[in-house]
Design a protein around this motif. Structure first.
Motif, PDB file in Angstrom:
ATOM      1  N   PHE A   1      58.872  59.117  93.918  1.00  0.00           N
ATOM      2  CA  PHE A   1      59.624  59.144  95.161  1.00  0.00           C
ATOM      3  C   PHE A   1      60.964  59.870  95.032  1.00  0.00           C
ATOM      4  CE2 PHE A   1      56.818  55.483  95.380  1.00  0.00           C
ATOM      5  CZ  PHE A   1      56.259  55.618  96.636  1.00  0.00           C
ATOM      6  N   SER A   2      61.397  60.135  93.796  1.00  0.00           N
ATOM      7  CA  SER A   2      62.685  60.806  93.627  1.00  0.00           C
ATOM      8  C   SER A   2      62.530  62.230  93.104  1.00  0.00           C
ATOM      9  CB  SER A   2      63.577  59.997  92.678  1.00  0.00           C
ATOM     10  OG  SER A   2      62.937  59.782  91.428  1.00  0.00           O
TER      11      SER A   2
ATOM     12  N   LEU B   1      58.480  58.389  84.488  1.00  0.00           N
ATOM     13  CA  LEU B   1      58.998  59.637  83.926  1.00  0.00           C
ATOM     14  C   LEU B   1      58.116  60.817  84.321  1.00  0.00           C
ATOM     15  CD1 LEU B   1      60.896  61.199  82.020  1.00  0.00           C
ATOM     16  CD2 LEU B   1      59.446  60.472  80.121  1.00  0.00           C
ATOM     17  N   ALA B   2      56.805  60.621  84.274  1.00  0.00           N
ATOM     18  CA  ALA B   2      55.868  61.680  84.644  1.00  0.00           C
ATOM     19  C   ALA B   2      55.624  61.755  86.153  1.00  0.00           C
ATOM     20  CB  ALA B   2      54.540  61.468  83.916  1.00  0.00           C
ATOM     21  N   ALA B   3      56.264  60.840  86.903  1.00  0.00           N
ATOM     22  CA  ALA B   3      56.166  60.814  88.373  1.00  0.00           C
ATOM     23  C   ALA B   3      54.725  60.622  88.846  1.00  0.00           C
ATOM     24  CB  ALA B   3      56.761  62.082  88.977  1.00  0.00           C
ATOM     25  N   ILE B   4      54.041  59.620  88.283  1.00  0.00           N
ATOM     26  CA  ILE B   4      52.700  59.279  88.758  1.00  0.00           C
ATOM     27  C   ILE B   4      52.795  58.869  90.226  1.00  0.00           C
ATOM     28  CG2 ILE B   4      50.730  57.733  88.440  1.00  0.00           C
ATOM     29  CD1 ILE B   4      51.178  59.760  86.180  1.00  0.00           C
ATOM     30  N   PRO B   5      51.991  59.455  91.096  1.00  0.00           N
ATOM     31  CA  PRO B   5      52.205  59.279  92.538  1.00  0.00           C
ATOM     32  C   PRO B   5      51.975  57.861  93.041  1.00  0.00           C
ATOM     33  CG  PRO B   5      50.177  60.500  92.101  1.00  0.00           C
ATOM     34  CD  PRO B   5      50.894  60.385  90.801  1.00  0.00           C
TER      35      PRO B   5
ATOM     36  N   GLY C   1      60.978  49.823  93.344  1.00  0.00           N
ATOM     37  CA  GLY C   1      62.283  50.473  93.284  1.00  0.00           C
ATOM     38  C   GLY C   1      62.480  51.493  94.388  1.00  0.00           C
ATOM     39  N   ALA C   2      61.387  52.045  94.900  1.00  0.00           N
ATOM     40  CA  ALA C   2      61.493  53.031  95.980  1.00  0.00           C
ATOM     41  C   ALA C   2      62.034  52.415  97.262  1.00  0.00           C
ATOM     42  CB  ALA C   2      60.132  53.671  96.242  1.00  0.00           C
ATOM     43  N   ALA C   3      61.978  51.084  97.366  1.00  0.00           N
ATOM     44  CA  ALA C   3      62.529  50.414  98.545  1.00  0.00           C
ATOM     45  C   ALA C   3      64.041  50.606  98.656  1.00  0.00           C
ATOM     46  CB  ALA C   3      62.189  48.926  98.496  1.00  0.00           C
ATOM     47  N   LEU C   4      64.670  50.996  97.559  1.00  0.00           N
ATOM     48  CA  LEU C   4      66.116  51.229  97.571  1.00  0.00           C
ATOM     49  C   LEU C   4      66.482  52.576  98.195  1.00  0.00           C
ATOM     50  CD1 LEU C   4      66.978  49.974  93.969  1.00  0.00           C
ATOM     51  CD2 LEU C   4      67.481  48.807  96.117  1.00  0.00           C
ATOM     52  N   LYS C   5      65.481  53.400  98.472  1.00  0.00           N
ATOM     53  CA  LYS C   5      65.780  54.750  98.965  1.00  0.00           C
ATOM     54  C   LYS C   5      66.520  54.724 100.300  1.00  0.00           C
ATOM     55  CE  LYS C   5      63.755  59.316  99.614  1.00  0.00           C
ATOM     56  NZ  LYS C   5      62.525  60.148  99.512  1.00  0.00           N
ATOM     57  N   ALA C   6      66.059  53.909 101.228  1.00  0.00           N
ATOM     58  CA  ALA C   6      66.707  53.846 102.536  1.00  0.00           C
ATOM     59  C   ALA C   6      68.145  53.330 102.445  1.00  0.00           C
ATOM     60  CB  ALA C   6      65.881  52.984 103.491  1.00  0.00           C
ATOM     61  N   PRO C   7      68.415  52.222 101.729  1.00  0.00           N
ATOM     62  CA  PRO C   7      69.808  51.781 101.587  1.00  0.00           C
ATOM     63  C   PRO C   7      70.696  52.818 100.910  1.00  0.00           C
ATOM     64  CG  PRO C   7      68.309  50.028 100.936  1.00  0.00           C
ATOM     65  CD  PRO C   7      67.482  51.255 101.127  1.00  0.00           C
ATOM     66  N   VAL C   8      70.151  53.505  99.910  1.00  0.00           N
ATOM     67  CA  VAL C   8      70.935  54.528  99.224  1.00  0.00           C
ATOM     68  C   VAL C   8      71.287  55.654 100.180  1.00  0.00           C
ATOM     69  CG1 VAL C   8      70.803  56.351  97.466  1.00  0.00           C
ATOM     70  CG2 VAL C   8      70.103  54.019  96.908  1.00  0.00           C
TER      71      VAL C   8
ATOM     72  N   GLN D   1      71.635  64.043  97.915  1.00  0.00           N
ATOM     73  CA  GLN D   1      71.096  62.682  98.009  1.00  0.00           C
ATOM     74  C   GLN D   1      69.830  62.526  97.182  1.00  0.00           C
ATOM     75  OE1 GLN D   1      70.822  60.948 101.883  1.00  0.00           O
ATOM     76  NE2 GLN D   1      72.875  61.569 102.504  1.00  0.00           N
ATOM     77  N   ALA D   2      69.003  63.566  97.150  1.00  0.00           N
ATOM     78  CA  ALA D   2      67.792  63.514  96.319  1.00  0.00           C
ATOM     79  C   ALA D   2      68.171  63.434  94.845  1.00  0.00           C
ATOM     80  CB  ALA D   2      66.922  64.738  96.587  1.00  0.00           C
ATOM     81  N   GLY D   3      69.167  64.216  94.443  1.00  0.00           N
ATOM     82  CA  GLY D   3      69.606  64.185  93.057  1.00  0.00           C
ATOM     83  C   GLY D   3      70.190  62.842  92.669  1.00  0.00           C
ATOM     84  N   LEU D   4      70.977  62.244  93.572  1.00  0.00           N
ATOM     85  CA  LEU D   4      71.593  60.950  93.281  1.00  0.00           C
ATOM     86  C   LEU D   4      70.559  59.830  93.252  1.00  0.00           C
ATOM     87  CD1 LEU D   4      74.834  61.338  95.424  1.00  0.00           C
ATOM     88  CD2 LEU D   4      74.727  61.131  92.927  1.00  0.00           C
ATOM     89  N   PHE D   5      69.568  59.895  94.125  1.00  0.00           N
ATOM     90  CA  PHE D   5      68.527  58.868  94.099  1.00  0.00           C
ATOM     91  C   PHE D   5      67.695  58.988  92.827  1.00  0.00           C
ATOM     92  CE2 PHE D   5      64.278  57.181  95.436  1.00  0.00           C
ATOM     93  CZ  PHE D   5      64.680  55.849  95.495  1.00  0.00           C
TER      94      PHE D   5
END
Length: 629
Positions: A397-398, A386-390, A473-480, A329-333
């Protein structure tokens, strides 16, 4: 659910209309057909998704007709909708629609405008067939379809021979992976008696023996097929050269379609892979090595699109690390978030290229911040993700969820602990080359005159993707997670004892990524002269050359595969076997030529020949008499 087939049908209709019309269609009409077909596909994908959720997220199959029947093999043209295929369909049609809109602006004035969009529509249709097909035969049909379309689109500017070579290279290298996948399909059919994916997933544990040689070979061949499409070592060399195509092609291939197919395949058949833990570990190791090689290669590239290409290869490495660590799931998100920010970066780079009169060398650009702050904002957001700035970008988040899962696996299997640190080093490199790209293009010295760009079809898709690349975009994590749980894609589980350490590992990765950003600032904003001085030394030039050529895989393959192949092709091109059979007609022909040349019509020559022949016969008889005595 009854509308599901329309998601594939509309792009296919668009392809047929555009291919039939070609140069006869006016540019606006071709754009309406090409963009509209994918827009309608996205609309009906949304309707099918809403029906799916309203019906309790229960997997459904839409059988259209039987494809063919050969003994026990009777694959159908059947579409399977569950949480995983819904996620993929939404990503393909949604992001693909935005890329199509941008392409209608980017490709204006091109001679073969309709041809471009015909390939684009077929690409989307093939990818949808790949992810919605309920059996491996149908998946393979879509798999080959995206391979064909990538060849056509990479070589779109076919008048330049180098573009043709890049297209052939992509087609050839991915075909190697396709052969592995085809062999794996034969092995699966031998064991299961069917190619139906759901039956395979549900019965893998009953049919296959864990860690048996047959199971390991099946899983390994499946992964090698996936590695070809998703550009993982050793089949990664085609991806950087795929930049020969128009920039929207790069966005479609790298963000929403082809390169995600391998990750999808591994997650779709996860039960097969879990029966071969040795292969799972190999998948993670391959992903880690790939992201490291790609990270070093991206550090020294000068072509804006090649930098992003190597970053794609690197991010795919993270996804495969997640698959190998059972963090599906982490990979797919991350695959979904990567589609957002990588499409944003590629489309923004396309706008930059047009603004600088089709210039792609970042050192021939410069000063864009002062000319177009909107593009800077898009690049800053995409680069930050891309650099995953927190906290402020979706990449945080992914990506860090993947590194946390790999760290947790490392507490049980030491290899994964090494892979975690490899991923952290990759994040460090990502921050450096991302800052380098943005700084040189937007704050470097202006070396090419800027050309004003405008249009809603240019800034509209970029604005939407920019928003999705932030924390929004991180709001999509729960639905995914919800729909993947419904599809029975396992969530990564961790004990309470390891939870604190996992979060620490994630924060460590964030800290080192930020340290990489700081190093990038120092190197390129304040000490760039020192960097250039080092690059001029023998050591610096050597390291740069190695990295620029991605550790020399192309040269290695040229020695191992290409040159021997050309040697034998040249040798057997002369057909030595047939040449042996040509000896007899050559002798006959030679004898004929000799005897014909003696037909001169001169009586003196004929009499001399007869006399000479008589003497030869008498000598032969004399020799026989002497030997006989």
């Amino acid at each position: 659910m009854s509308y599901l087939y329309l998601t594939i049908l509309f792009p296919l209709i668009g392809f047929v209309l555009l291919a039939a019309g070609r140069n006869k269609l006016p540019e606006p009409v071709a754009a309406i057909i090409g963009v509209g077909a994918v827009g309608l596909s996205a609309l009906f994908a949304l309707i099918a998704g809403m029906d799916f959720v309203n019906n309790g997220s229960v997997a459904q199959v839409q059988h259209l007709w039987t494809w063919f029947s050969a003994g026990n093999l009777t694959p159908g043209i059947s579409l399977h909708l569950d949480g995983l295929s819904l996620l993929m369909t939404g990503m393909i049609t949604g992001v693909g629609f935005l890329i199509h809109i941008f392409a209608s602006w980017y490709m204006r004035g091109e001679e073969d405008f309709a041809r471009f969009f015909s390939y684009f529509n077929l690409f989307v249709a093939s990818m949808l067939l790949l992810v919605l097909g309920d059996n491996l035969a149908l998946l393979f049909l879509g798999w080959e379809g995206v391979g064909l379309c990538s060849y056509l689109l990479i070589g779109y500017y076919y008048e330049n021979p180098n573009n043709g070579f890049a297209a052939i290279k992509a087609f050839t290298v991915t075909r190697v992976g396709d052969v592995f996948l085809l062999i794996a399909m034969f092995l699966i059919f031998q064991q299961f008696g069917t190619l139906n994916t759901q039956y395979i997933v549900e019965n893998a544990a009953n049919v296959m023996t864990q860690s048996s040689s047959l199971t390991i070979w099946t899983a390994l061949l499946l992964f090698l097929g996936a590695a070809g499409k998703s550009a993982q070592i050793p089949l990664q060399t085609w991806l950087a050269d795929a930049m020969a195509g128009p920039t929207p092609v790069s966005a479609l291939i790298h963000a929403a379609t082809m390169v995600t197919a391998g990750v999808y395949l591994c997650c779709r058949l996860f039960t097969v892979f879990e029966l071969a833990p040795e292969v799972m570990m190999f998948i993670s190791i391959t992903g880690a090595v790939t992201l490291l090689v790609a990270g070093f290669a991206a550090l020294v590239q000068t072509d804006i699109k090649r930098i992003l290409a190597y970053s794609t290869m690197s991010q795919l490495g993270y996804m495969f690390m997640a698959v190998g660590a059972e963090a599906y799931q982490a990979g797919l998100f991350h695959m979904l978030t990567h589609a957002f920010f990588k499409a944003l970066l590629f489309l923004s780079s396309g706008a930059v290229i047009l603004a600088y009169h089709h210039e792609q060398n970042i050192f021939k650009m410069g000063g864009l911040f002062y000319k177009n702050k909107f593009l800077f904002a898009c690049f800053a957001i995409g680069g930050g993700a891309l650099a995953a700035i927190p906290f402020i970008t979706v990449g945080f988040f992914s990506k860090d969820a993947i590194l946390g899962a790999v760290w947790a696996q490392g507490q049980e299997v030491a290899v994964y602990n090494c892979l975690y640190w490899t991923g952290v080093v990759g994040a460090f490199l990502t921050s450096i080359y991302t800052f380098r790209l943005i700084w040189v293009v937007f704050f470097g010295k202006e070396n090419t005159p800027y050309h004003e760009i405008k249009g809603v079809t240019y800034w509209g898709p970029l604005a939407i993707l920019a928003v999705l690349s932030t924390f929004v975009g991180a709001a999509l994590k729960a639905p995914v997670e919800s729909i993947l749980n419904a599809a029975k894609i396992p969530a990564f589980e961790i004990s309470e004892a390891l939870e604190h350490g996992m979060h620490t590992a994630e924060y460590t990765a964030v800290g080192i990524a930020l340290a990489g950003l700081a190093v990038g600032v120092v190197l390129f904003a304040f000490a760039y002269n020192a960097v250039k001085s080092f690059a001029r030394t023998s050591l610096g030039a050597g390291l740069a050359n190695i990295c620029r050529n991605a550790l020399g895989f192309d040269a290695l393959y040229d020695i191992i595969f290409v040159k021997p192949y050309l040697f034998f092709a040249k040798l057997f091109g002369r057909d030595p076997i047939d040449g042996l059979w040509l000896v007899l007609p050559a002798l006959v022909k030679g004898g004929h030529s000799f005897t014909s040349s003696r037909q001169t019509g001169s009586l003196r020559e004929y009499a001399s020949s007869m006399g000479l022949g008589t003497i030869v016969l008498l000598m032969i008889l004399l020799v026989i008499q002497v030997v006989g005595k």
